[in-house]
Design a protein around this motif. Structure first.
Motif, mmCIF file in Angstrom:
data_model
loop_
_atom_site.group_PDB
_atom_site.id
_atom_site.type_symbol
_atom_site.label_atom_id
_atom_site.label_comp_id
_atom_site.label_asym_id
_atom_site.label_seq_id
_atom_site.Cartn_x
_atom_site.Cartn_y
_atom_site.Cartn_z
ATOM 1 N N GLY A 1 -2.487 -1.544 14.442
ATOM 2 C CA GLY A 1 -1.597 -1.675 15.103
ATOM 3 C C GLY A 1 -0.113 -1.830 14.519
ATOM 4 N N LEU A 2 0.311 -2.039 13.498
ATOM 5 C CA LEU A 2 2.093 -2.407 12.623
ATOM 6 C C LEU A 2 2.478 -0.617 12.280
ATOM 7 C CD1 LEU A 2 -0.155 -4.204 9.563
ATOM 8 C CD2 LEU A 2 0.875 -4.854 11.693
ATOM 9 N N SER A 3 3.738 -1.065 11.996
ATOM 10 C CA SER A 3 4.970 -0.364 11.839
ATOM 11 C C SER A 3 4.797 0.724 10.760
ATOM 12 C CB SER A 3 5.909 -0.526 12.690
ATOM 13 O OG SER A 3 6.919 0.256 12.496
ATOM 14 N N ILE A 4 4.472 1.742 10.563
ATOM 15 C CA ILE A 4 5.092 1.993 9.336
ATOM 16 C C ILE A 4 5.930 2.119 8.962
ATOM 17 C CG2 ILE A 4 4.835 4.768 9.309
ATOM 18 C CD1 ILE A 4 3.333 5.325 7.525
ATOM 19 N N LYS B 1 0.728 -1.006 -0.491
ATOM 20 C CA LYS B 1 -0.028 0.075 -0.073
ATOM 21 C C LYS B 1 0.864 0.924 0.033
ATOM 22 C CE LYS B 1 -4.117 -1.306 -0.526
ATOM 23 N NZ LYS B 1 -5.319 -0.621 -1.316
ATOM 24 N N LEU B 2 1.611 1.080 1.050
ATOM 25 C CA LEU B 2 2.418 2.830 1.015
ATOM 26 C C LEU B 2 3.520 2.791 -0.515
ATOM 27 C CD1 LEU B 2 4.995 2.445 4.040
ATOM 28 C CD2 LEU B 2 3.080 3.601 3.589
ATOM 29 N N THR B 3 3.852 1.483 -1.281
ATOM 30 C CA THR B 3 4.416 1.264 -2.731
ATOM 31 C C THR B 3 3.028 1.972 -3.786
ATOM 32 O OG1 THR B 3 5.974 -0.512 -2.620
ATOM 33 C CG2 THR B 3 5.434 0.456 -4.099
ATOM 34 N N ALA B 4 1.980 1.580 -3.483
ATOM 35 C CA ALA B 4 0.738 2.188 -4.275
ATOM 36 C C ALA B 4 0.576 3.767 -3.603
ATOM 37 C CB ALA B 4 0.291 0.892 -4.077
ATOM 38 N N LEU B 5 0.391 4.162 -2.704
ATOM 39 C CA LEU B 5 0.624 5.517 -2.711
ATOM 40 C C LEU B 5 1.531 6.304 -3.015
ATOM 41 C CD1 LEU B 5 -1.027 7.355 -0.135
ATOM 42 C CD2 LEU B 5 0.901 6.726 1.056
ATOM 43 N N ILE B 6 2.893 6.514 -3.811
ATOM 44 C CA ILE B 6 3.457 6.834 -4.124
ATOM 45 C C ILE B 6 3.010 6.557 -5.132
ATOM 46 C CG2 ILE B 6 5.541 7.528 -4.826
ATOM 47 C CD1 ILE B 6 4.315 8.571 -1.711
ATOM 48 N N GLY B 7 3.071 5.684 -6.177
ATOM 49 C CA GLY B 7 2.416 5.435 -7.801
ATOM 50 C C GLY B 7 1.019 5.867 -8.069
ATOM 51 N N ARG B 8 0.315 5.861 -7.187
ATOM 52 C CA ARG B 8 -1.286 5.756 -8.013
ATOM 53 C C ARG B 8 -1.998 7.036 -7.169
ATOM 54 N NH1 ARG B 8 -3.848 0.139 -7.062
ATOM 55 N NH2 ARG B 8 -3.870 0.586 -4.536
ATOM 56 N N GLU B 9 -1.517 7.066 -6.228
ATOM 57 C CA GLU B 9 -2.481 7.995 -5.212
ATOM 58 C C GLU B 9 -4.008 8.223 -4.855
ATOM 59 O OE1 GLU B 9 -0.924 12.383 -5.045
ATOM 60 O OE2 GLU B 9 1.205 11.495 -5.061
ATOM 61 N N GLU B 10 -4.539 6.761 -4.758
ATOM 62 C CA GLU B 10 -6.142 6.575 -4.532
ATOM 63 C C GLU B 10 -6.072 6.524 -3.412
ATOM 64 O OE1 GLU B 10 -8.709 5.691 -6.520
ATOM 65 O OE2 GLU B 10 -7.123 6.031 -8.602
ATOM 66 N N PRO B 11 -7.378 7.459 -2.596
ATOM 67 C CA PRO B 11 -7.909 7.627 -1.200
ATOM 68 C C PRO B 11 -7.891 5.943 -0.153
ATOM 69 C CG PRO B 11 -8.977 9.129 -2.780
ATOM 70 C CD PRO B 11 -8.234 8.519 -3.689
ATOM 71 N N ARG B 12 -8.050 5.405 -1.623
ATOM 72 C CA ARG B 12 -8.059 4.006 -0.746
ATOM 73 C C ARG B 12 -6.663 3.600 0.194
ATOM 74 N NH1 ARG B 12 -9.276 2.013 -6.159
ATOM 75 N NH2 ARG B 12 -7.157 0.937 -6.506
ATOM 76 N N ASP B 13 -5.906 3.351 -1.048
ATOM 77 C CA ASP B 13 -4.790 3.682 -0.325
ATOM 78 C C ASP B 13 -4.115 3.814 0.900
ATOM 79 O OD1 ASP B 13 -3.879 1.760 -2.400
ATOM 80 O OD2 ASP B 13 -3.445 3.420 -3.767
ATOM 81 N N LEU B 14 -4.858 5.420 1.771
ATOM 82 C CA LEU B 14 -4.960 6.074 2.798
ATOM 83 C C LEU B 14 -5.602 5.473 3.829
ATOM 84 C CD1 LEU B 14 -5.150 9.873 1.615
ATOM 85 C CD2 LEU B 14 -3.398 8.955 2.256
ATOM 86 N N ALA B 15 -6.550 5.783 2.998
ATOM 87 C CA ALA B 15 -7.803 4.633 4.135
ATOM 88 C C ALA B 15 -6.904 2.940 4.723
ATOM 89 C CB ALA B 15 -9.121 4.340 3.244
ATOM 90 N N ASP B 16 -6.625 2.559 3.711
ATOM 91 C CA ASP B 16 -5.482 1.061 4.491
ATOM 92 C C ASP B 16 -4.497 1.254 5.044
ATOM 93 O OD1 ASP B 16 -7.743 -0.358 2.383
ATOM 94 O OD2 ASP B 16 -6.698 -0.568 0.881
ATOM 95 N N ILE B 17 -3.894 1.876 4.809
ATOM 96 C CA ILE B 17 -2.796 2.239 5.844
ATOM 97 C C ILE B 17 -3.220 2.714 6.980
ATOM 98 C CG2 ILE B 17 -0.869 3.901 5.990
ATOM 99 C CD1 ILE B 17 -0.418 3.932 2.631
ATOM 100 N N TRP B 18 -3.829 3.922 6.813
ATOM 101 C CA TRP B 18 -4.675 4.322 7.940
ATOM 102 C C TRP B 18 -5.182 2.988 9.022
ATOM 103 C CZ3 TRP B 18 -9.690 3.986 9.398
ATOM 104 C CH2 TRP B 18 -10.068 4.246 11.056
ATOM 105 N N GLN C 1 -11.349 12.643 12.892
ATOM 106 C CA GLN C 1 -9.998 11.672 13.147
ATOM 107 C C GLN C 1 -9.035 11.586 12.491
ATOM 108 O OE1 GLN C 1 -9.772 11.805 16.932
ATOM 109 N NE2 GLN C 1 -8.193 10.089 16.718
ATOM 110 N N PHE C 2 -9.516 10.511 11.426
ATOM 111 C CA PHE C 2 -8.835 10.139 10.062
ATOM 112 C C PHE C 2 -7.904 11.369 9.728
ATOM 113 C CE2 PHE C 2 -9.030 9.102 5.599
ATOM 114 C CZ PHE C 2 -8.065 8.677 5.147
ATOM 115 N N LEU C 3 -8.424 11.829 9.604
ATOM 116 C CA LEU C 3 -6.881 13.241 8.851
ATOM 117 C C LEU C 3 -5.918 13.290 9.946
ATOM 118 C CD1 LEU C 3 -9.337 15.685 6.857
ATOM 119 C CD2 LEU C 3 -7.859 13.810 5.959
#
Length: 95
Positions: free
Chosen positions: A33-36, A9-26, A80-82
């Motif tokens: 509780g995963l470490s970014i 998802k972090l790789t995808a966030l840079i490549g395609r910038e889809e809001p769903r990637d933000l939601a999944d990372i969040w 809270q999400f933001l």
């Protein structure tokens, strides 16, 4: 594994910038509780050009419009999400 999904998802966030990637990372970071930071290490082993500051910039500049574009099953409070995305981004800047 969830850790592998987060790295992807972090790789995808840079490549395609889809809001769903933000939601999944969040969700993976705040709910599971995963470490970014650990996920970035995993992402850089899979793809080149993955830099913590680029990820931090995207996380810290997420907007209410990004939240609106996600097809939530149970939507979190947008404020809270933001805030939590911003906190994740700040962790990367302050490392």
């Amino acid at each position: 594994s969830p850790e592998n999904i987060l790295a992807n998802k972090l790789t995808a966030l840079i490549g395609r910038e889809e809001p769903r990637d933000l939601a999944d990372i969040w969700g993976l970071c705040t709910k599971l509780g995963l470490s970014i930071q650990d996920a970035i290490e995993g992402a850089t082993s899979k793809a080149t050009g993955i830099y913590p500051l680029d990820i931090a910039r995207r996380l810290c500049t997420a907007t209410h419009k990004d939240w609106e574009q996600v097809r939530w099953i149970e939507p979190p409070d947008p404020t809270q999400f933001l805030k939590e995305l911003n906190q994740l981004g700040e962790k990367l800047i302050l490392v």
